[in-house]
Design an enzyme around this catalytic site. Structure first.
Site, PDB file in Angstrom:
ATOM      1  N   ASN A 107       0.829  -1.190   0.000  1.00  0.00           N
ATOM      2  CA  ASN A 107       0.000   0.000   0.000  1.00  0.00           C
ATOM      3  C   ASN A 107       0.871   1.250   0.000  1.00  0.00           C
ATOM      4  O   ASN A 107       1.707   1.452   0.867  1.00  0.00           O
ATOM      5  CB  ASN A 107      -0.894   0.000   1.245  1.00  0.00           C
ATOM      6  CG  ASN A 107      -1.920   1.104   1.200  1.00  0.00           C
ATOM      7  OD1 ASN A 107      -1.960   1.894   0.270  1.00  0.00           O
ATOM      8  ND2 ASN A 107      -2.745   1.154   2.227  1.00  0.00           N
ATOM      9  N   SER A 109       0.184   4.102   0.799  1.00  0.00           N
ATOM     10  CA  SER A 109      -0.100   5.017   1.905  1.00  0.00           C
ATOM     11  C   SER A 109       0.410   4.498   3.236  1.00  0.00           C
ATOM     12  O   SER A 109       0.140   5.091   4.271  1.00  0.00           O
ATOM     13  CB  SER A 109      -1.613   5.254   1.999  1.00  0.00           C
ATOM     14  OG  SER A 109      -2.269   4.061   2.360  1.00  0.00           O
ATOM     15  N   CYS A 110       1.165   3.392   3.226  1.00  0.00           N
ATOM     16  CA  CYS A 110       1.548   2.791   4.506  1.00  0.00           C
ATOM     17  C   CYS A 110       2.793   3.436   5.102  1.00  0.00           C
ATOM     18  O   CYS A 110       3.217   3.074   6.181  1.00  0.00           O
ATOM     19  CB  CYS A 110       1.787   1.282   4.337  1.00  0.00           C
ATOM     20  SG  CYS A 110       3.266   0.884   3.377  1.00  0.00           S
ATOM     21  N   GLY A 111       3.410   4.379   4.384  1.00  0.00           N
ATOM     22  CA  GLY A 111       4.555   5.074   4.937  1.00  0.00           C
ATOM     23  C   GLY A 111       5.885   4.482   4.560  1.00  0.00           C
ATOM     24  O   GLY A 111       6.934   4.993   4.958  1.00  0.00           O
TER      25      GLY A 111
END
Length: 266
Positions: A107, A109-111
């Protein structure tokens, strides 16, 4: 059918505007639980939900083999008991707690940056050493074989397909979903549950070959992944490093081979 819904739409073209019937791909949430605890919710086309749940848990590193799976069942939704939108996977270790975190590796957006994501995958994935080979002519035939086997694309025009073929061109598993990653999870989950030797097969995808799809194939040990569209730079980097043959723009009598071309025979 739960995979599509027929609606009336206003058709506007060179003829007189008119009402026509159109089939829309269904999209509904699926909550996946492990040992009764919610792990993730994904938007998917209903159908083959157990395959999807198992494939996602496998490609996200939550399970390593089918031997870890005890039972799989739908859970009733208290608000809409007629829908089957919750799947519970009970592991053999029924006391195991699984962290509720969606797509730890894939993902955006998981950093995790790209390098950190790759490093995490390298720690748990073995290099793909399969020595299978496949002929150029057979590869060129796969897109049409995939399309001919799709049950829902002709009706809706809006669904992705993923399939496993052997080196003789036989279709082994095909799954469809509105999401490319879901279709991959469904195929790989079906293969895991069926005990198929993925190191001997080719995976054909109907859309682009992005990192998420490459990551899932790598976890499953698929040696050849072919796409009718373009791959991403990170997908190609992963394929090169891990030993997977990545093929893009497989159309007609042409293809681009981005990594490990030694598996393709002219």
């Amino acid at each position: 059918m739960r995979d599509s819904r027929r609606v009336s739409v206003l058709k506007i073209d060179e003829q007189q505007p008119r009402l026509v019937e159109d089939d829309l791909v269904m999209e509904e949430p699926l909550e996946i639980r492990v040992n009764g605890e919610s792990v993730t919710v994904t938007m998917r086309t209903p159908g083959d939900d157990f395959d999807l749940a198992v494939g996602l848990l496998w490609t996200e590193g939550i399970i390593k083999s089918r031997d870890e799976i005890g039972t799989i069942a739908y859970c009733p939704d208290e608000e809409q008991p007629q829908l089957k939108n919750i799947v519970n996977v009970v592991l053999v270790d029924a006391s195991r707690k699984v962290e509720s975190s969606r797509r730890l590796w894939s993902n955006s957006s998981c950093g995790l940056c790209g390098k950190a994501t790759l490093d995490a995958i390298y720690q748990v994935c073995r290099p793909i050493t399969s020595n299978i080979t496949v002929g150029f002519d057979l590869l060129c035939s796969l897109p049409s074989r995939l399309r001919q086997a799709q049950a829902n694309f002709e009706r809706t025009g809006g669904i992705h397909a993923v399939a496993l073929f052997d080196t003789q061109g036989s279709l082994l598993v095909l799954r469809e979903d509105i999401g490319r990653h879901n279709a991959v999870d469904k195929v790989l989950g079906a293969a895991l549950l069926g005990g198929l030797p993925l190191s001997e097969f080719i995976m054909m995808v109907s859309g682009r070959l992005g990192f998420e799809i490459a990551q899932k194939a790598v976890v499953a040990g698929v040696p050849i992944v072919a796409s009718i569209s373009a791959p991403s730079s990170l997908a190609v980097e992963l394929a090169k490093d891990i030993g997977m043959t990545a093929i893009g723009f497989l159309r007609g009598r042409s293809m681009n081979v981005y990594s490990h071309p030694e598996r393709i025979k002219n």
